[in-house]
Design a protein around this motif. Structure first.
Motif, short mmCIF file in Angstrom:
data_model
loop_
_atom_site.label_atom_id
_atom_site.label_comp_id
_atom_site.label_asym_id
_atom_site.label_seq_id
_atom_site.Cartn_x
_atom_site.Cartn_y
_atom_site.Cartn_z
N VAL A 45 45.19 56.09 47.37
CA VAL A 45 45.62 56.96 48.40
C VAL A 45 44.42 58.23 47.77
O VAL A 45 44.29 59.09 48.78
N VAL A 46 43.26 58.28 46.80
CA VAL A 46 42.30 59.57 46.42
C VAL A 46 41.06 59.77 47.51
O VAL A 46 41.18 60.08 48.15
N SER A 48 40.99 57.64 50.01
CA SER A 48 41.92 57.80 52.01
C SER A 48 41.25 59.35 52.00
O SER A 48 41.60 58.94 53.43
N GLU A 49 42.34 59.99 50.79
CA GLU A 49 42.73 61.72 51.30
C GLU A 49 41.38 61.84 51.28
O GLU A 49 40.96 63.02 52.34
N LYS A 50 40.20 62.12 50.83
CA LYS A 50 38.89 62.55 50.50
C LYS A 50 38.00 62.00 51.87
O LYS A 50 37.45 62.78 52.13
N SER A 51 38.49 60.89 52.24
CA SER A 51 37.38 60.48 53.62
C SER A 51 38.21 60.94 54.63
O SER A 51 37.49 61.20 55.76
N GLY A 52 39.54 61.12 54.97
CA GLY A 52 40.01 61.31 55.71
C GLY A 52 40.45 60.40 56.87
O GLY A 52 40.48 60.33 58.11
N HIS A 53 40.63 59.33 55.75
CA HIS A 53 41.03 57.83 56.84
C HIS A 53 41.58 56.72 55.95
O HIS A 53 41.67 56.38 54.98
N HIS A 54 43.04 56.64 56.43
CA HIS A 54 44.26 55.89 55.64
C HIS A 54 44.11 54.55 56.17
O HIS A 54 44.37 54.74 57.62
#
Length: 97
Positions: A45-46, A48-54
């Motif tokens: 989660v962290v 992915s959210e940090k990079s804005g890429h999921h």
């Protein structure tokens, strides 16, 4: 910027167990049990959210499959490989092989 097939192959050589399929890079990890699989997914989660890429994530009991592609770009980009390397680091921190 979408990477060429050659660039994708070169970059995959640095990611053990990862392959390319259907316009994605992907990997499947097998964990001890469902709890460990979910613990791993929660750790995604962290970054992915940090990079804005999921990632696209598929869970089947103790197996987790991750597919990465840059939907907004229409293919595989450096962002996919950056996140893949973070995922490998997470797996290594869990000492899962």
């Amino acid at each position: 910027m979408i990477l060429s097939e050659t660039e994708v192959r070169e970059k995959l050589s640095t990611l053990p167990d990862w392959i390319t399929r259907d316009g994605t890079i992907n990997v499947t990890y097998k964990f001890k049990d469902f709890i460990q699989a979910i613990e791993f997914v929660n750790r995604l989660v962290v970054p992915s959210e940090k990079s804005g890429h999921h990632p696209d994530i598929f869970i089947s009991y103790n197996k987790v499959t991750i597919n990465l592609t840059s939907h907004d770009e229409g293919g595989i980009t450096q962002k996919d490989f950056d996140l893949a390397h973070e995922i490998v680091d997470i797996v290594n921190s869990l000492m899962i092989k």
